[in-house]
Design a protein around this motif. Structure first.
Motif, mmCIF file in Angstrom:
data_model
loop_
_atom_site.group_PDB
_atom_site.id
_atom_site.type_symbol
_atom_site.label_atom_id
_atom_site.label_comp_id
_atom_site.label_asym_id
_atom_site.label_seq_id
_atom_site.Cartn_x
_atom_site.Cartn_y
_atom_site.Cartn_z
ATOM 1 N N ASP A 87 0.846 -1.195 0.000
ATOM 2 C CA ASP A 87 0.000 0.000 0.000
ATOM 3 C C ASP A 87 0.879 1.242 0.000
ATOM 4 O OD1 ASP A 87 -2.233 -1.467 -0.091
ATOM 5 O OD2 ASP A 87 -2.696 -1.352 2.048
ATOM 6 N N SER A 88 1.681 1.366 1.082
ATOM 7 C CA SER A 88 2.565 2.525 1.213
ATOM 8 C C SER A 88 3.748 2.128 2.097
ATOM 9 C CB SER A 88 1.788 3.682 1.856
ATOM 10 O OG SER A 88 2.657 4.546 2.552
ATOM 11 N N THR A 89 4.953 2.379 1.632
ATOM 12 C CA THR A 89 6.134 2.012 2.437
ATOM 13 C C THR A 89 6.154 2.830 3.730
ATOM 14 O OG1 THR A 89 7.502 3.575 1.218
ATOM 15 C CG2 THR A 89 7.560 1.286 0.472
ATOM 16 N N ASN A 90 5.620 4.058 3.689
ATOM 17 C CA ASN A 90 5.572 4.858 4.925
ATOM 18 C C ASN A 90 4.672 4.194 5.964
ATOM 19 O OD1 ASN A 90 7.249 6.915 3.952
ATOM 20 N ND2 ASN A 90 5.978 8.510 4.872
ATOM 21 N N ASP A 91 3.551 3.625 5.502
ATOM 22 C CA ASP A 91 2.634 2.977 6.454
ATOM 23 C C ASP A 91 3.298 1.760 7.083
ATOM 24 O OD1 ASP A 91 0.815 4.907 5.902
ATOM 25 O OD2 ASP A 91 -0.466 3.672 4.635
ATOM 26 N N MET A 110 6.377 -1.363 -6.263
ATOM 27 C CA MET A 110 5.255 -0.471 -6.574
ATOM 28 C C MET A 110 4.367 -0.283 -5.352
ATOM 29 S SD MET A 110 2.779 -2.780 -8.984
ATOM 30 C CE MET A 110 1.330 -1.749 -8.796
ATOM 31 N N GLN A 111 3.680 0.856 -5.298
ATOM 32 C CA GLN A 111 2.758 1.119 -4.199
ATOM 33 C C GLN A 111 1.348 1.293 -4.766
ATOM 34 O OE1 GLN A 111 4.956 3.665 -0.838
ATOM 35 N NE2 GLN A 111 4.835 4.784 -2.738
ATOM 36 N N ASP A 112 0.388 0.703 -4.059
ATOM 37 C CA ASP A 112 -1.007 0.840 -4.502
ATOM 38 C C ASP A 112 -1.639 2.110 -3.960
ATOM 39 O OD1 ASP A 112 -0.949 -1.589 -5.846
ATOM 40 O OD2 ASP A 112 -1.275 -2.671 -3.967
ATOM 41 N N GLY A 114 0.293 4.908 -2.539
ATOM 42 C CA GLY A 114 1.397 5.796 -2.173
ATOM 43 C C GLY A 114 0.827 7.132 -1.718
ATOM 44 N N ARG A 115 1.389 7.669 -0.659
ATOM 45 C CA ARG A 115 0.853 8.928 -0.126
ATOM 46 C C ARG A 115 1.808 10.080 -0.364
ATOM 47 N NH1 ARG A 115 0.596 9.240 4.814
ATOM 48 N NH2 ARG A 115 1.569 7.319 5.539
ATOM 49 N N GLY A 116 1.233 11.221 -0.718
ATOM 50 C CA GLY A 116 2.025 12.421 -0.920
ATOM 51 C C GLY A 116 1.708 13.431 0.164
ATOM 52 N N ARG A 117 2.245 14.610 0.040
ATOM 53 C CA ARG A 117 1.972 15.671 1.020
ATOM 54 C C ARG A 117 0.507 16.069 0.980
ATOM 55 N NH1 ARG A 117 4.745 20.433 -0.738
ATOM 56 N NH2 ARG A 117 4.192 21.465 1.180
ATOM 57 N N LYS A 118 0.051 16.640 2.057
ATOM 58 C CA LYS A 118 -1.304 17.172 2.177
ATOM 59 C C LYS A 118 -2.364 16.136 1.771
ATOM 60 C CE LYS A 118 0.052 20.735 -0.244
ATOM 61 N NZ LYS A 118 -0.031 21.829 -1.143
ATOM 62 N N LYS A 179 11.242 20.283 -13.598
ATOM 63 C CA LYS A 179 10.286 19.174 -13.416
ATOM 64 C C LYS A 179 10.622 18.330 -12.197
ATOM 65 C CE LYS A 179 8.705 19.012 -18.062
ATOM 66 N NZ LYS A 179 8.398 18.224 -19.226
ATOM 67 N N LYS A 180 9.562 17.865 -11.545
ATOM 68 C CA LYS A 180 9.741 17.117 -10.305
ATOM 69 C C LYS A 180 10.146 15.676 -10.602
ATOM 70 C CE LYS A 180 7.106 16.030 -6.105
ATOM 71 N NZ LYS A 180 6.151 16.603 -5.138
ATOM 72 N N VAL A 181 11.150 15.226 -9.854
ATOM 73 C CA VAL A 181 11.625 13.855 -10.057
ATOM 74 C C VAL A 181 11.491 13.049 -8.775
ATOM 75 C CG1 VAL A 181 14.083 14.203 -9.548
ATOM 76 C CG2 VAL A 181 13.430 12.694 -11.388
HETATM 77 C C1 BTN Z 1 5.092 14.600 -2.183
HETATM 78 O O1 BTN Z 1 3.874 14.829 -2.143
HETATM 79 O O2 BTN Z 1 5.840 15.251 -2.919
HETATM 80 C C2 BTN Z 1 5.686 13.512 -1.296
HETATM 81 C C3 BTN Z 1 5.656 12.171 -1.933
HETATM 82 C C4 BTN Z 1 6.299 11.069 -1.108
HETATM 83 C C5 BTN Z 1 6.201 9.702 -1.763
HETATM 84 C C6 BTN Z 1 6.951 8.631 -1.020
HETATM 85 S S1 BTN Z 1 7.089 7.135 -1.933
HETATM 86 C C7 BTN Z 1 7.690 6.300 -0.540
HETATM 87 C C8 BTN Z 1 6.888 6.792 0.638
HETATM 88 N N1 BTN Z 1 5.656 6.038 0.791
HETATM 89 C C9 BTN Z 1 4.581 6.799 0.584
HETATM 90 O O3 BTN Z 1 3.395 6.398 0.650
HETATM 91 N N2 BTN Z 1 4.946 8.064 0.302
HETATM 92 C C10 BTN Z 1 6.392 8.211 0.320
#
Ligand code: BTN
Length: 316
Positions: A87-91, A110-112, A114-118, A179-181
């Motif tokens: 799901d998410s490596t952070n979780d 791969m993440q199903d 994946g969470r980003g900011r906000k 561009k964001k990488v």
């Molecule tokens: C952003 O919004 O720019 C932050 C993105 C962070 C993504 C990484 S991928 C590995 C880790 N696991 C997640 O669910 N999110 C972070």
């Protein structure tokens, strides 16, 4: 996996099952079983009855044994948990945090979810590096933004080792050109006065094809393979990143956070730039002139100097 190391060391010279068995202290039958299992994991091993086994190719997978092979860090990467899909490596890292050693890593192909900011979704297709690192620093929660800045420096340095001019955009993006990488999501498990652990999640578009990203971010994102025109060795990239992260972490502890900030400033494409920063309250426009040790951005506006704690920054 010692058998892989033995085969790698031998290069193109075949090693017999007997020799491998002797080296590893196992029977020839066991060697044969391992060789078969490795084949199932994607290793191509040429086995000739008379002469022995030769490793032809390793799979393009972020296996911990491959990452740890030759990794000379002492804090980061001592324990690496691997997932093909998660799901998410952070979780996962947040759940593991209380019982895990400092420097433990969670990595996935791969993440199903994946969470980003906000609370945003982070698109994480195969070919990228989706990774979280657990740190246990003895600092107050207010210092948390420092770890995002520190990770940004480490990611930019690792990318630069591959000959690509990465830069940092406040607060937590790594860019190539405009561009964001890579995005970084730092999360905390803390009491009011003490951090229990920090999870630094880093998502890097390494060998990601732009078509695999969602339409809304395609024009503002890129990947390292897109820039290079060829795929990068992801194992070598992860090793470079773990080394850089450890280097920055040790430096912050020995020389103080100022030395990280100095690097951040010199790698930053935000400082010196005209920016619009969208904060929850309003938009602030002006010239970005600095960053403070709390990770806040200093912007020179028509009304004077503003210190911005959080927001989305647009390079004009
Ligand atoms: C952003 O919004 O720019 C932050 C993105 C962070 C993504 C990484 S991928 C590995 C880790 N696991 C997640 O669910 N999110 C972070």
């Amino acid at each position: 996996m010692d058998i892989i190391r033995a085969l790698k060391n031998a290069g193109t010279d075949p090693i017999s099952g007997e020799k491998l068995g002797q080296r590893l202290g196992i029977s020839r039958t066991m060697v044969w079983k391992y060789i078969k299992a490795l084949g199932e994991e994607g290793y191509v091993i040429k086995s000739s009855p008379g002469s022995g086994h030769v490793l032809v190719s390793a799979p393009d997978k972020l296996y911990p044994s491959e990452i740890m092979d030759g990794l000379d860090t002492s804090i980061i990467g001592g324990d690496i948990r691997y997932f093909d899909e998660v799901d998410s490596t952070n979780d996962v890292a947040k759940k593991m945090g209380p019982l895990s050693d400092e420097g433990s890593v969670v990595i996935a192909e791969m993440q199903d979810s994946g969470r980003g900011r906000k609370g945003g979704h982070w698109v994480s297709p195969r070919g990228g590096v989706w990774m979280s690192v657990i740190l246990k620093p003895n600092v107050v929660p207010a210092y948390a933004p420092r770890f995002t800045l520190m990770a940004g420096v480490a990611v930019a340095r690792a990318i630069r080792e591959f000959g690509i001019e990465a830069s940092l955009k406040w607060p937590n993006d790594v860019l190539v050109g405009d561009k964001k990488v890579c995005g970084i999501l730092t999360e905390l498990d803390a009491e009011t006065d003490q951090i229990n652990f920090v999870v630094i999640g880093m998502g890097i578009n390494v060998n990601v094809s732009i078509e695999d990203l969602s339409e809304d971010i395609r024009s503002s994102s890129t990947s390292l393979s897109e820039i290079k025109g060829e795929e990068l060795d992801r194992i070598a990239f992860v090793q470079a990143l773990l080394r850089a992260l450890e280097d920055e972490y040790v430096r912050s502890k020995t020389l103080g956070f100022d030395s990280i900030l100095e690097e951040w400033r010199s790698l930053s494409s935000t400082i010196g730039r005209d920016v619009d920063v969208v904060t929850p309250q309003r938009m602030i426009s002006g010239k970005a002139v600095g960053i403070t040790e709390n990770g806040t951005l200093l912007v020179e506006t028509a009304e004077g100097l503003e210190e911005i704690v959080a927001g989305s920054c647009i390079h004009r």
